[in-house]
Design a protein around this motif. Structure first.
Motif, short mmCIF file in Angstrom:
data_model
loop_
_atom_site.label_atom_id
_atom_site.label_comp_id
_atom_site.label_asym_id
_atom_site.label_seq_id
_atom_site.Cartn_x
_atom_site.Cartn_y
_atom_site.Cartn_z
N ILE A 1 -42.49 -0.04 84.78
CA ILE A 1 -41.91 0.24 83.48
C ILE A 1 -40.54 0.86 83.69
O ILE A 1 -40.35 1.68 84.59
CB ILE A 1 -42.82 1.17 82.65
N PHE A 2 -39.58 0.45 82.85
CA PHE A 2 -38.21 0.96 82.94
C PHE A 2 -37.93 1.89 81.77
O PHE A 2 -38.21 1.56 80.62
CB PHE A 2 -37.20 -0.19 82.94
N ILE A 3 -37.38 3.07 82.08
CA ILE A 3 -37.07 4.07 81.06
C ILE A 3 -35.61 4.47 81.15
O ILE A 3 -35.11 4.80 82.23
CB ILE A 3 -37.96 5.32 81.23
N ASP A 4 -34.93 4.41 80.00
CA ASP A 4 -33.56 4.91 79.94
C ASP A 4 -33.44 5.84 78.73
O ASP A 4 -34.44 6.29 78.18
CB ASP A 4 -32.55 3.76 79.89
N ALA A 5 -32.22 6.12 78.31
CA ALA A 5 -32.00 7.08 77.23
C ALA A 5 -32.55 6.60 75.89
O ALA A 5 -32.72 7.40 74.96
CB ALA A 5 -30.50 7.37 77.10
N THR B 1 -33.29 5.86 84.84
CA THR B 1 -31.91 6.28 85.03
C THR B 1 -31.88 7.80 85.11
O THR B 1 -32.90 8.44 85.31
CB THR B 1 -31.04 5.79 83.86
N SER B 2 -30.72 8.37 84.89
CA SER B 2 -30.59 9.83 84.93
C SER B 2 -31.21 10.50 83.71
O SER B 2 -31.03 11.71 83.52
CB SER B 2 -29.11 10.22 85.03
N VAL B 3 -31.94 9.72 82.87
CA VAL B 3 -32.66 10.33 81.75
C VAL B 3 -33.66 11.36 82.26
O VAL B 3 -33.97 12.34 81.57
CB VAL B 3 -33.37 9.24 80.90
N LEU B 4 -34.15 11.17 83.50
CA LEU B 4 -34.99 12.19 84.14
C LEU B 4 -34.07 13.21 84.80
O LEU B 4 -33.86 13.21 86.01
CB LEU B 4 -35.92 11.57 85.18
#
Length: 357
Positions: free
Chosen positions: A59-63, A92-95
């Motif tokens: 799963i891909f997570i972004d802003a 991404t850098s959302v984490l």
């Protein structure tokens, strides 16, 4: 090689976190990993014999995670339980700082960024709690010179060009540009609102200037030593150039025999054949070195040699293929049977040939 990531993560049953600095790359990795996992696993069958769809492992997570139920649910689980359900989390850098993952099943981390502070933040997202004695395997992408050239051009485009173009516009004009200009995605990162007006964000501009100097420095270093980026990354975690050499030797020992065997196998298919047909020549070259000479077993062997001791490769190899219609000889094949740890190459007008020193 980024194209190897789907095979890498699906070959291991533990959990992975893959950090990316590009939204499109993250989406592509999600598609490729899920596609690869479905090839490996047979579909389960229920009691009535009907096929059930295989659950996706990545799963891909972004802003924009709140716009999708699955990504919002995953972020909620990370915030509350410091874990995620899927086997592979691409993000991404959302984490960012304050977000921790202490799941002991997460044993592999891939970091695809070339900036120190982003790298350290991404590395720090996997937290080790009390009684967590596990190990974390970290993969670093040894990005090439072209990547830094591209990144530098992007920074110049988003910093110098945009600032010089808009630094003298009025507030009314800036409002319109933020809504309609093709440069609005850059302007958003370089402006801030202060007392109802838009002003340039000095911290953001300073950040772009630092990146510009950093990329210029890396380009200069990479031109002299293909290991420069690895040396830079190792320095971020307190390691030395000697550590890089040790790491490369271990990597070379693991990967060279398989690459050498694959290269030999391709050459053997063309033994004593005249490559009069242009398509045949292209096919052979692409199989050995990939399109644009970026992939393929022979291309990888060359890269390993260049990184292994950072020497300039000798281009004078006798008895190499140097004509379109000259077949591959048994003598050239014998080069491949020698010591694979000392690989040299010769690039003629059309083909590569490798030999031992």
């Amino acid at each position: 090689d980024l194209s190897e990531i789907p095979d890498l993560v699906t070959s291991n049953k533990n959990k992975w976190i893959v950090f990316v600095n590009d939204k499109e790359r993250g989406k592509k990795l999600e598609r490729d990993i899920n596609k690869r996992s479905k090839k490996d696993l047979s579909l389960p069958v229920d009691e009535e014999g009907d096929d059930e769809p295989q659950k996706e492992i990545a799963i891909f997570i972004d802003a924009e995670y709140e716009e999708n139920f699955n990504t919002a649910q995953t972020m909620n689980m990370i915030a509350q339980e410091e874990r995620f359900e899927r086997r592979v989390l691409i993000t991404t850098s959302v984490l960012d700082n304050g977000t921790s993952i202490s799941d002991t099943d997460v044993t592999h981390l891939i970091i695809l960024t070339d900036i120190e502070d982003e790298f350290i933040q991404m590395l720090g997202r996997r937290r080790f709690r009390q009684n967590d004695c596990g190990e974390l395997c970290v993969y670093i992408h040894n990005t090439g010179l072209n990547n830094f050239v591209t990144r530098l051009n992007r920074v110049i485009r988003s910093h110098k060009y945009v600032y010089e173009k808009y630094c003298k516009v009025t507030q009314e004009q800036m409002q319109d540009y933020l809504l309609e200009s093709e440069d609005r995605k850059f302007l958003v990162h370089m402006l801030m609102s202060f007392c109802g007006t838009y002003v340039w964000n000095d911290l953001s501009i300073r950040r772009y200037e630092q990146l510009e100097h950093y990329y210029e420095d890396m380009i200069s270093r990479m031109q002299n030593d293909k290991r420069a980026y690895l040396i830079e990354v190792f320095s971020w975690i307190g390691r030395t150039e000697d550590d890089v050499k040790i790491c490369l030797k271990e990597w070379e020992k693991d990967i060279v025999p398989a690459l050498l065997e694959e290269t030999k196998s391709i050459f053997e298919e063309y033994l004593d054949r005249k490559l009069d047909d242009l398509d045949e020549r292209k096919k052979m070259r692409n199989r050995l070195c990939g399109k644009r000479y970026k992939h393929g077993p022979l291309r990888k062997l060359i890269d390993i040699k260049e990184m292994g001791d950072a020497e300039k490769l000798d281009s004078k190899v006798k008895n190499a293929i140097n004509k379109y219609n000259q077949p591959i000889s048994d003598n050239n094949m014998q080069y491949l049977d020698n010591d694979g740890n000392k690989i040299n190459y010769y690039k003629s007008d059309i083909d590569y040939v490798i030999k031992s020193r």
